[in-house]
Design a protein around this motif. Sequence first.
Motif: not given
Length: 525
Positions: A384-390
């Motif tokens: 998931d390239a949109n997962l900000v916490i990552a």
Amino acid sequence: MRYLFEDHTLDTERRELLRGADAVSITPQAFDLLDYLIRNRERVVSKDDLISAVWNGRIVSDAALTTRVNGVRSAIGDTGEEQRLIKTLPRKGFRFVGAVQEDQSVCSAVASEIHSEQPKPALPLPDKPSIAVLPFTNLSSDPEQEYFADGMVEDIITGLSRSKSLFVIARHSTFTYKGKAVDIKQVGRDLGVRYVLEGSVRKSGNRVRITGQLIDATTGTHLWADRFDSQLEDIFDLQDQITSSVICALVPQLERAEIERAKRKPTESLQAYDYYLRALSGFYQFTREQNIEAFRLCQAANEIDPGFAAAYALGAYICLQRKTFGWTSDAAQERIEARRLVRRAIEIDKDDPTVLARAGQVMSGLLNEVEDGLALVSRAQELDANLVIAWYSSGWQNLFLDDVDAALKQFNIAVRLSPLDPLLFFAQTGLAYAHFVAGRYDDGLSWAKSAVLHRPNYLNAQFALVACYAMSGRVVEARAECARIMQAKPDMLLSTIIPKLKTRFRAAEAIERLAQAWRIAGVPE
């Protein structure tokens, strides 16, 4: 503006209600109601005044108004019987009668420097379809159903995020618009997106209705709108329908596999899912009481469904939140429990990016296993390239491993994915430390100021500010900031701070330079 009364602070700029240093859970409408009462405390405010100001003139029953006023009283420790702060005048209205001080200086020295800087340029649109999902309006008669509406949006954002052909703004940034009348074009400019999805949720008995409309924020044109009705037990299918419809409207040429990738059924149990949504809502309140209740709800969800990976991961994440905000009661036991929850979550689902990202953060931030944590977070980013916490978790992990360039890249992506995030201070603080380690103290100082401005009581940001002041030659400011920290934490010593740093930072030089800066500022040995 900040309004101070008794032991509370109402911060209208950051839309926060604090009791001491702790955030108080309050709904957006209740916040607006309290704000209006305080601003107009010299007079009696009528029911019509409140409806016009808070509900934009919509029809509101007396019972609904009374419920909101009682909610405000509960948030500030008042009651309808006592009416110590909010007084009801029968057939006339309400008045805030508590003593109020106005404070326009939030970290005044830092704030003045920040506001004197040039405004940031508008965010450029990404090179692929970009979307922000606004909080859905809760049309249920029960205001307690807010958590359900918010949970629906959270899952729709998660579903859209799994499409690698989309750029999706994180939940925290879009939820800054909750309860507000918004200009869709302005939202698009604020967040740097082309498309905005808005809608409503109505839950009644065993049925739920969701409406949604997709708008081109650059023109205001409505691209798609639909209404979805379902039995509550089919809620996951309903989310899939909405997610697929939006993806198809945005990118018609996407392969079916891309749409299927956006679908994910987290649990077979609706009750377990309900507990999970309540726990998630409590987690985002950022108070000690809600942290404890959120952990209990995660346990309840896993008792019903022992295979619910997301609930295990959230439970571990809640343990990390306790450490971050200083709410830990038994550190050793909480580390043991967090490790158990992380292992169980990963055993059940190795392909859920949110599970992996939360587990990775816990591994790094609570268990001090940075390399293992980074491996989990990197896998989450692949999925998931949109997962900000990552992204901001990866930034911290790379910083600890002394890969400053990688850390800067990860933090900057996090900031772009969620430019209005209430948790933005985590990434800003990381950027401050990264620039400090690289020897760019003025750049670090700029980010540290922003972090302190966003979250004045976040100790890690204050320490970054002190260090950057000291090493950039601004010793007077460094010592002034350090003195403020020492007032709140008089028992703080370098001999207790440095060993903690050594469990994280792999670069001895970075640790020594931080220690040197804090000595200059006046932190005792």
